[in-house]
Scaffold this motif. Structure first.
Motif, mmCIF file in Angstrom:
data_model
loop_
_atom_site.group_PDB
_atom_site.id
_atom_site.type_symbol
_atom_site.label_atom_id
_atom_site.label_comp_id
_atom_site.label_asym_id
_atom_site.label_seq_id
_atom_site.Cartn_x
_atom_site.Cartn_y
_atom_site.Cartn_z
ATOM 1 N N GLU A 281 -108.525 28.181 -18.834
ATOM 2 C CA GLU A 281 -109.909 27.983 -18.408
ATOM 3 C C GLU A 281 -110.507 29.339 -18.063
ATOM 4 O OE1 GLU A 281 -110.464 24.308 -15.803
ATOM 5 O OE2 GLU A 281 -108.296 24.661 -15.652
ATOM 6 N N THR A 282 -111.717 29.589 -18.504
ATOM 7 C CA THR A 282 -112.365 30.882 -18.269
ATOM 8 C C THR A 282 -113.645 30.702 -17.462
ATOM 9 O OG1 THR A 282 -113.615 30.715 -20.346
ATOM 10 C CG2 THR A 282 -111.477 31.826 -20.441
ATOM 11 N N GLU A 283 -113.991 31.752 -16.736
ATOM 12 C CA GLU A 283 -115.256 31.782 -16.003
ATOM 13 C C GLU A 283 -115.830 33.190 -16.119
ATOM 14 O OE1 GLU A 283 -116.978 31.102 -11.479
ATOM 15 O OE2 GLU A 283 -115.088 30.149 -12.069
ATOM 16 N N LYS B 248 -103.025 25.351 -21.181
ATOM 17 C CA LYS B 248 -104.483 25.272 -21.110
ATOM 18 C C LYS B 248 -105.023 26.504 -20.393
ATOM 19 C CE LYS B 248 -106.867 22.620 -18.187
ATOM 20 N NZ LYS B 248 -107.497 21.435 -17.548
ATOM 21 N N GLU C 12 -110.293 25.711 -22.725
ATOM 22 C CA GLU C 12 -111.248 24.666 -22.340
ATOM 23 C C GLU C 12 -112.298 25.233 -21.396
ATOM 24 O OE1 GLU C 12 -109.199 21.309 -20.750
ATOM 25 O OE2 GLU C 12 -108.029 20.971 -22.567
ATOM 26 N N TRP D 232 -109.866 34.103 -15.440
ATOM 27 C CA TRP D 232 -109.257 33.006 -16.191
ATOM 28 C C TRP D 232 -108.091 32.435 -15.399
ATOM 29 C CZ3 TRP D 232 -104.167 33.480 -18.447
ATOM 30 C CH2 TRP D 232 -103.582 34.752 -18.307
#
Length: 357
Positions: A324-326, A322, A357, A312
Motif C-alpha cells: 500500500e502506498t501513500e 500486498k 493496492e 509505503w
C-alpha cells in the motif's frame, strides 16, 4: 553543490544509485553499522543495495558474516563480522553507561550484571543458541512488562561487553549466542584514536556529504570529540560549505547521474534518512512528519530522483505480498505507474509476487 546534489551523492555513497555486485557482508562493511531494530526491514536495507534475496541475507546473518547487536547509539545495528570487535571496543563503554544506569532501576548494579553475564556464558557455551525468553527463564526472571525491560537491559549489557550477539534464527525467533563462538577475536586492538579515525572515515565515505553534527548523531560521540577526529583525518576527505555548514565526503569518483527513473522503495529506519541529524536534503520539511515521528519511528519511504515523495507498507498474504502506498502530493495514475516500477526490486528480493493496492 545544492541540496538535490547532496541527496543524489548520498544515494551514490550509500550504494543506492546502482545495485552493487557486492555481497551482503560487503554492503554492511561499507556502511559501517546499519540500524536494525526492525529486523525484516533491516534485511531489505541490505538487499536494496546489492540485489541479494532475503534468503541469501538471512544466511549471511545465520552464518555470522553479519552480526546483529547493540552498538553505537543504544539500538540494534548490523555490523560486518570483521568490524564487530573494534567497534565494540570503541563505542561499548559509552553506551554501557546508559544500560548500567537503567538496570539500577531494577536493583541490578555492575556487580550483579557481571554475575548474570557469568550465568549467561555458561548457558550459551558450546554453541547453544537461546531466545531471550529462554535465557530469562533459566535466570529465573519472571515474564512481565517491567521484567521484560530488565531482560532487555541484561542482554544489551551482555552484548556491549562483547559476550553475546545474535545467534541463528529459531523459526521466526531471534536467538543469542556467544560472540567469540561466532566470530574469532582478533589478536590486536586499535587505540581509541585509531578507532575514532576509522569510524569517521568509514562514515563520511559511505554516508557523505554529511556534517560534523550528522556524524555525532550517527556515532553517538559528542560534537567536541567528533570535531577533533574530523580535524585529524581532514586531508583524507573532501568538503564543501553550503549555507554556513561544512559537508564532508570521501574521495571516491562520483558520476553525476541525472536519471529520469531514479526510484527507490526503502525500508523503515533506512540509513538514507536516519543516519543524519537533519534530513532537509532528502525530504521537504513539510513532509517530514509523514515519514518519521518526533520519538524516532521511521516509516518505509518512496524516493524519486533523490527526494522522498511518499511512504509505503507491506503485508504478507497467503500467495503474495500486498503493498500500500501513500504519496505526499496528489499523483496521477500515469505517474503512479512509473513510480510503481521501483517495487520490482523488492519483489525480486522476496522471491514472491507483489500486488499494489
Amino acid at each position: 553543490m545544492t541540496y538535490h546534489e547532496i541527496s543524489l551523492y548520498r544515494l551514490f555513497s550509500q550504494k543506492l544509485l546502482e545495485t552493487s555486485p557486492s555481497s551482503p557482508q560487503e554492503i554492511v562493511h561499507h556502511l559501517g553499522a546499519m540500524q536494525a531494530q526492525d529486523y525484516g526491514m533491516a534485511k531489505w536495507a541490505i538487499g536494496s543495495r546489492c540485489g541479494a534475496t532475503e534468503k541469501e541475507i538471512e544466511e549471511a546473518i545465520n552464518s555470522a558474516q553479519i552480526i546483529r547487536t547493540h552498538i553505537l547509539r543504544p539500538t540494534w545495528h548490523f555490523v560486518a563480522a570483521e568490524d564487530i570487535y573494534w567497534m565494540l571496543d570503541l563505542s561499548g563503554p559509552q553506551v554501557q553507561k546508559m544500560t548500567i544506569s537503567s538496570a539500577k532501576k531494577y536493583d541490578y548494579d555492575s556487580k550483579k550484571l557481571d554475575q548474570t553475564n557469568s550465568k549467561i556464558e555458561k548457558l550459551l557455551a558450546g554453541n547453544n543458541h537461546l531466545t531471550r525468553e529462554e535465557i530469562m527463564q533459566e535466570l529465573d526472571i519472571k515474564k512481565s512488562s517491567s521484567q521484560d525491560f530488565l531482560g532487555a537491559n541484561i542482554m544489551m549489557h551482555a552484548e556491549l561487553e562483547g559476550l553475546v550477539c545474535n545467534g541463528k534464527m529459531k523459526g521466526k525467533q531471534i536467538t543469542y549466542a556467544l560472540l567469540e563462538e561466532r566470530v574469532k577475536k582478533p589478536k590486536t586492538k586499535l587505540t581509541k584514536e585509531e578507532g575514532l579515525a576509522k569510524l569517521a572515515k568509514r562514515y563520511f565515505e559511505s554516508h557523505g556529504p554529511a556534517t560534523l553534527l550528522d556524524f555525532s548523531w550517527w556515532s553517538g560521540f559528542s560534537p567536541t570529540i567528533c570535531n577533533a577526529v574530523i580535524n585529524a583525518i581532514k586531508l583524507q576527505l573532501n568538503c564543501i560549505e553550503i549555507e554556513d555548514k561544512i559537508y564532508y565526503y570521501g574521495n571516491q569518483p562520483f558520476i553525476n547521474y541525472h536519471l529520469n527513473k531514479n526510484i527507490h522503495y526503502l525500508p523503515a529506519f533506512d540509513e538514507i534518512l536516519i543516519s543524519y541529524k537533519t534530513r532537509e536534503a532528502s525530504i521537504l520539511l513539510e513532509h517530514q512528519s509523514k515519514a518519521f515521528t518526533n520519538n524516532g519511528i521511521f516509516k518505509p519511504i518512496i524516493m524519486e530522483n533523490s527526494k522522498v515523495v511518499g511512504t509505503w507498507k507491506r503485508s504478507y498474504k497467503k500467495d503474495h505480498v500486498k503493498i500500500e502506498t501513500e504519496f505526499f502530493n496528489e499523483t496521477e495514475m500515469s505517474k503512479k505507474a512509473i513510480l510503481f516500477e521501483g517495487i520490482k526490486a523488492f519483489e525480486n528480493y522476496l522471491e514472491n509476487k507483489i500486488i499494489i493496492e
